[in-house]
Design a protein around this motif. Structure first.
Motif, PDB file in Angstrom:
ATOM      1  N   UNK A 127       0.801  -1.221   0.000  1.00 19.83           N
ATOM      2  CA  UNK A 127       0.000   0.000   0.000  1.00 19.83           C
ATOM      3  C   UNK A 127       0.838   1.278   0.000  1.00 19.83           C
ATOM      4  N   UNK A 128       2.153   1.159   0.166  1.00 21.71           N
ATOM      5  CA  UNK A 128       2.995   2.357   0.109  1.00 21.71           C
ATOM      6  C   UNK A 128       3.080   2.927  -1.303  1.00 21.71           C
ATOM      7  N   UNK A 129       2.615   2.167  -2.277  1.00 20.22           N
ATOM      8  CA  UNK A 129       2.620   2.621  -3.673  1.00 20.22           C
ATOM      9  C   UNK A 129       1.174   2.761  -4.140  1.00 20.22           C
ATOM     10  N   UNK A 130       0.781   3.974  -4.473  1.00 21.34           N
ATOM     11  CA  UNK A 130      -0.581   4.199  -4.969  1.00 21.34           C
ATOM     12  C   UNK A 130      -0.628   3.983  -6.480  1.00 21.34           C
ATOM     13  N   UNK A 131      -1.828   3.758  -6.994  1.00 23.65           N
ATOM     14  CA  UNK A 131      -1.979   3.594  -8.439  1.00 23.65           C
ATOM     15  C   UNK A 131      -1.588   4.876  -9.160  1.00 23.65           C
ATOM     16  N   UNK A 132      -1.876   6.023  -8.541  1.00 27.27           N
ATOM     17  CA  UNK A 132      -1.526   7.298  -9.166  1.00 27.27           C
ATOM     18  C   UNK A 132      -0.011   7.483  -9.247  1.00 27.27           C
ATOM     19  N   UNK A 133       0.698   7.100  -8.178  1.00 29.22           N
ATOM     20  CA  UNK A 133       2.163   7.268  -8.199  1.00 29.22           C
ATOM     21  C   UNK A 133       2.804   6.309  -9.204  1.00 29.22           C
ATOM     22  N   UNK A 134       2.283   5.090  -9.296  1.00 29.05           N
ATOM     23  CA  UNK A 134       2.825   4.145 -10.285  1.00 29.05           C
ATOM     24  C   UNK A 134       2.533   4.615 -11.703  1.00 29.05           C
ATOM     25  N   UNK A 135       1.330   5.129 -11.935  1.00 24.60           N
ATOM     26  CA  UNK A 135       0.973   5.625 -13.264  1.00 24.60           C
ATOM     27  C   UNK A 135       1.851   6.819 -13.648  1.00 24.60           C
ATOM     28  N   UNK A 136       2.093   7.710 -12.699  1.00 21.44           N
ATOM     29  CA  UNK A 136       2.952   8.864 -12.977  1.00 21.44           C
ATOM     30  C   UNK A 136       4.377   8.414 -13.305  1.00 21.44           C
TER      31      UNK A 136
END
Length: 129
Positions: free
Chosen positions: A108-117
């Motif tokens: 959960x430390x990685x959000x979908x938004x941060x991975x997409x960015x």
């Protein structure tokens, strides 16, 4: 200019030149050359076939966040198969990221938004280099 209705309309107006253009009897030169007014960048495969970069960029991002993806083409194929299912085709990057988070058990430390960015940044780097 084509079509019978266009020719009939022009004949009613009595304009001989336009009537001949409509019939194809007169050559109409192209518009004059205009200076370049802008540049369009395409990074999603709409104009330039860059779709092959998406699985490579996603694989790189997954490796960055600690997912054990085999190096080279085997790992890239694995990711490509994961994101190329009928349900995922045409999905937004954040939806693909959510799918990858669930598929690979990303914390959960990685959000979908941060991975997409990050994927967008990696893809841009790939196009530029």
């Amino acid at each position: 200019v084509t079509g019978a209705s266009t020719v009939e309309t022009l004949e009613c107006e009595g304009n001989e030149v336009l009537r001949n253009v409509a019939k194809g009897a007169v050559h109409v030169p192209p518009p004059p050359h205009r200076p370049l007014m802008g540049v369009l960048f395409d990074l999603d495969g709409t104009l330039v076939g860059s779709e092959h970069l998406a699985p490579l960029a996603w694989a790189a991002v997954l490796r960055e966040v600690g997912v054990c993806i085999p190096a080279g083409s085997e790992g890239d194929k694995e990711v490509a198969q994961s994101i190329s299912t009928p349900a995922m085709r045409g999905s937004a990057a954040s939806a693909i990221a959510q799918h990858l988070i669930a598929s690979y058990g990303i914390g959960t430390e990685h959000s979908s938004e941060s991975l997409a960015a990050r994927k967008r940044s990696v893809a841009v780097e790939m196009v530029v280099s």
